[in-house]
Every structure is written in C-alpha cells, then in structure tokens.
Design an enzyme around this catalytic site. Structure first.
Site, PDB file in Angstrom:
ATOM      1  N   GLU A  36      47.643  40.910  36.695  1.00  0.00           N
ATOM      2  CA  GLU A  36      47.038  39.795  37.428  1.00  0.00           C
ATOM      3  C   GLU A  36      46.119  39.081  36.458  1.00  0.00           C
ATOM      4  O   GLU A  36      45.205  39.696  35.895  1.00  0.00           O
ATOM      5  CB  GLU A  36      46.247  40.310  38.630  1.00  0.00           C
ATOM      6  CG  GLU A  36      45.602  39.194  39.434  1.00  0.00           C
ATOM      7  CD  GLU A  36      44.445  39.677  40.265  1.00  0.00           C
ATOM      8  OE1 GLU A  36      43.417  38.980  40.299  1.00  0.00           O
ATOM      9  OE2 GLU A  36      44.566  40.756  40.885  1.00  0.00           O
TER      10      GLU A  36
ATOM     11  N   CYS B 292      38.902  36.551  41.488  1.00  0.00           N
ATOM     12  CA  CYS B 292      40.190  35.990  41.080  1.00  0.00           C
ATOM     13  C   CYS B 292      40.698  34.990  42.108  1.00  0.00           C
ATOM     14  O   CYS B 292      41.613  34.218  41.812  1.00  0.00           O
ATOM     15  CB  CYS B 292      41.208  37.101  40.869  1.00  0.00           C
ATOM     16  SG  CYS B 292      41.254  38.311  42.197  1.00  0.00           S
TER      17      CYS B 292
END
Length: 524
Positions: free
Chosen positions: A264, A301
């Site tokens: 990620e 994020c």
C-alpha cells in the site's frame, strides 16, 4: 515489561554491534534503550527458522491457529498502559488515538480467528467424478487454498500498532498458516518490542512451532532488501511510500523465483462535491472536510488531499468555509522529522506553483516537526496541464479543483491515478451525475464513499483497503478485512486422489463447511 532493544529470532533474543535509537518527535531527543540493528546474518537465521516452522504451522487445525491469534490479542491487552505510553513517546500520537488503535489491532486478530473457524477462506470446491459422461468422463476434482509460506511484514510509520508488528498483515498471514518475519519500523522500535513480547508469549503458551514469528529491527534499507530477497520468504506485506514499495517490488520481481509484494503506497483520496450537495450544505461539508483533512495531522493513507467541484457561488462558499475552519487549526507534531521535512517540501512546491492559489494555513507552529495545515485551489484546466499537482503530500494539505462543468469533472477524474478511496457528496438531485461518474470511480478506487469521509477504515468482512496502482501494487487485494487472508493463500486442485490422501476438509466425511459442490454453493 522492560525493554532490552534485542531482536526476536523465534523465541530467542539476539544482539548485534550495530545499534540505533528511537527519537521522540515532540522533543527531537533520542530515547532509551539502544536497539539492535539486524544484518544479513540475522535475516538468514530468522527466515530459515520460519521456513522450518512452516511445515508444522500450516498443518495445524484452523481452530489451533484461531486460538493463537486470540492469545496474541489477549497478551497485547495485557501490556496495559505501558504499551500506550511507549507508543505515545515514539510517535507523538494522542493516547486516546493509540488506545483506539490498540482496540482495532486486537479486534482484527479476533476477527481473523472467527474467519478461520467459519471456513470460507479455504475456498472448498468439489466437482464429483462423472464416469458415464460422454464423449469424455469427468475426473473427481477437489480444490482448496493452502498457505504460501513465510511472509515478510513491514511495519508502517503512521500506525505503530494496527499496521505494524501485530497489525493486519501479520494477522492475515498467521491466519493463513504463514509464519511471519516482521521488519519493525525504526520510528517506534520500543512499541514493536513490547508487541513482539506479547506474540512470543502467546506462541509459547499455544505451543506454536519455533520460528512462527520473528522481529528484526534496523534503520538501513539493506535490511528490508535482504529480507525480501531471502529465498525462504514467499510473500511481502508493506505499508509506506511509493518509492519504498516500488523498491521492494523490484527486488521481489528480480529474484530467481519472484514473489508477490502487497504494497500500500500512495493515494490522495479525491472528494467530489456535486452541485446539489454544495448548494444545500456547503458549509457543513467544509466543516467535515477540514476535520478529516487534519485528523492525526493528516498522516492517514486515506487523507482527503484533493477536492473537485464545479466552479460557482456554492463552491466558493465551501472554499471560504473550509479556509476559515482550517485557519484556526493548530499544527500538531508529525511522526518523524523526515515525514515533516517531506511535508514541508510538498507544501512549498504547491505554494510556489504559479497557477496554484493558497487559500489558508493553520496557525503558526509552536514546536519541532509540527505540520501546519495548508489549503490550496487551482483551476481544472491547470490541473490537466500539470498532473503532478495531484501527487500526494503526506500531511494536512489539500487542493480544491475548480471545474468548468460536469464534463471537465469527469475528464479529470478519469485521468487520475489509482486511489484507495473516492468520495461523493450528493443529494437526490445529483444522482444522475453520480451515475455518470460512478464507472470512472470504480476504475480508480477500491472504496467508494457517499456523504462521508475516507478517514476511518472499518475492519469488516466487506471492507476493501486497496486500489489500482499506485494506491497499491496489486489492486485485486485488500490489506484490511477478512479478504486480506487471500493474499497469502493459493489454490490447489486434487484430481482422483483416494479419500485417505485427500486433505480432511475435502473428504466425503468432512465436517460441514462452506463449499461449492458441482457448481452449487452449500453452506451446511
């Protein structure tokens, strides 16, 4: 529990000559103790031990692995306030936030324990033999998923618990039957050591194979590279920067036997403000937006770093309200000096761009490594001319994009990189436009949100925390939710094997589990 700074290679502790210290971001001062930095010798020992543990660990009944995960959760909770205080010292994150993150960490361990017992993760399929079928008979075909092997897990900087040593990647890998070699994040090694103590204690209590878990610390990029390159490692879980993730992908792809890296990496999580929603509740949306943008000093994020709206009075109202709310936000301490420096550079780049307008900044910083919130605006045509304006600035900075009309809005969204999330704020009157936009959103994001904010990721069966590149290195997967276990499994088909040789869950007398028999799902 006292901190020693030692590595964990299985249940044994190890010390090296190379050492480093965590730094308290709130003061810039180094913290005790000194932590051992692993080298290639320690990587090799941990990985070989994990490979030996794999044979026994993968053979355990799902309920035994489930009890192990639950024991880890209990042991982490047993650390008490010591864990929260150390994490606060190393990250400057508020204690309340860290307490919530600890709850998420143990809950996802328990969720995977429940998933193990439910059995759907096995992917059982049976196509019985059809010996009389013409023109060709069908053999007996049975399928299940098996674990890949030892997994390297990289701790994230912004979640010292939920995406770290015992975070989602570790929980999913252990649930799948894969031993874990964790590479702790150098920003919070004390937090990682405490959690590792809990995992090792649970492994001993549950009689897990030696080497089912190891923790390697260190500051060097060479440590991570050696871990990914080791032939015993069969998959990688990573949360961090695009640069770091792509470096690991390159190493993994150039191995004699390439392995998957589930990284990620980068997302600006665009928010689309549709006309009806803006007209009706511009100010309320602005308030929620600023709260989401500045939550945790923007170090999520899923931080909403890009906002689209059609130019006009309603969008102006939104921008004015957002600027007013953001101007009163006091800067918070960022996770590390390096993250703060990168954030300052990203804001400077936007501030100096000739086509970008600075709308507002938070109040003046009052300490080291404080991230001052910043809000910018740009015309849609200027974003189209310079797509780099849409690059992630990790921290409490965001860019409002003023589009000429719905056609430009759709064109700009279609031209974006892959994202973790995309958000629509809409009213009933906006549904026709939303329907027109939705196919593009599906192609660009792993999670689509209506009338909410992307920060806050529910750990649940239906959650997707992933997305097309560069949000992740493999947009077919998720790092949150029970589907995350599938990253560390692969299917195997057994053709015409005698019952005695079949895995127990595929035999005719197997206990009831979800399975697909001759094409039809059976849940009995």
């Amino acid at each position: 529990m006292p901190l020693s700074g030692d590595l964990f290679i299985g249940t044994s502790r190890a010390r090296t000559a190379a050492t480093f210290r965590a730094v308290a971001p709130a003061t810039g001062q180094p913290l005790e103790p000194a932590f051992a930095g692993a080298g290639t010798e320690e990587v090799d020992r941990a990985c070989r031990l994990a490979a030996r543990a794999f044979t026994g660990y993968r053979a355990l009944a799902p309920d035994e692995r489930a009890r192990f995960l639950e024991a880890i959760a209990d042991a982490i909770m047993g650390l008490g306030d010591e864990l929260i205080e150390r994490a606060h010292l190393e990250s400057a994150l508020p204690r309340e936030r860290l307490s919530g993150e600890r709850g998420r960490t143990v809950n996802q361990l328990r969720l995977f324990a429940d998933e193990l017992r439910a059995g759907g993760w096995l992917g059982l399929r049976i196509d019985p033999a059809l010996p009389e079928r013409t023109p060709l008979p069908r053999p007996d075909l049975r399928q299940r998923r098996i674990p890949l092997g030892p997994v390297a897990v990289f701790g994230a900087s912004n979640f010292p618990l939920a995406f770290s040593v015992a975070g989602g990647d570790t929980a999913a890998a252990l649930a799948a039957g894969c031993p874990v070699v964790a590479k702790g994040h150098p920003a919070h090694p004390g937090t990682g050591e405490l959690v590792a103590q809990a995992i090792v204690a649970a492994a001993r209590d549950c009689n897990m194979p030696e080497g089912v878990f190891s923790l390697l610390n260190g500051e060097s990029h060479e440590l991570g590279a050696a871990l990914v390159a080791h032939p015993a490692i069969r998959a990688v879980g990573f949360t961090g920067s695009r640069r770091g993730g792509l470096a690991l992908v390159k190493i993994a792809s150039e191995r004699p036997e390439p392995i998957p890296v589930y990284a990620e990496m980068s997302s600006v999580n665009p928010v689309l403000l549709l006309p009806g929603a803006l007209e009706r509740r511009a100010e309320a949306i602005a308030e929620g937006y600023v709260a989401s943008l500045t939550l945790g000093v923007g170090q999520f994020c899923t931080n909403p770093g890009l906002v689209f709206g059609i130019a006009g009075p309603a969008l102006d109202r939104f921008a004015s309200a957002a600027a007013g709310a953001l101007a009163g936000i006091a800067p918070g301490t960022m996770l590390t000096a390096g993250i703060h420096a990168a954030y300052e550079e990203g804001v400077r780049r936007l501030r100096q761009h000739p086509r970008v307008e600075l709308l507002a900044e938070g109040t003046e910083p009052a300490g080291p490594a404080c991230g001052r919130a910043a809000l910018f605006a740009v015309a849609g045509e200027d974003l189209a001319a310079d797509p780099s304006l849409a690059e992630e600035v990790f921290g409490p900075s965001s860019l409002i994009v003023r589009c000429r009309d719905a056609d430009e809005l759709l064109a700009l969204v279609t031209g974006l990189e892959g994202q973790l999330t995309m958000t629509l704020h809409l009213e009933d009157s906006d549904e026709a436009l939303a329907a027109r936009l939705l196919p593009a959103l599906e192609q660009k994001a792993g999670r689509i949100i209506a009338n909410g904010w992307p920060t806050g990721v529910e750990v649940a069966h239906a959650m997707v925390h992933g997305g097309p590149f560069p949000a992740t290195s493999d947009g077919r997967t998720t790092s949150v939710g029970t589907l995350a276990i599938e990253r560390f499994l692969r299917p195997v088909c057994y053709q015409n094997l005698p019952q005695a040789l079949l895995p127990p869950e595929l035999r005719d007398d197997a206990p009831p589990r979800p399975r697909r028999v001759d094409g039809a799902w059976r849940l009995d």
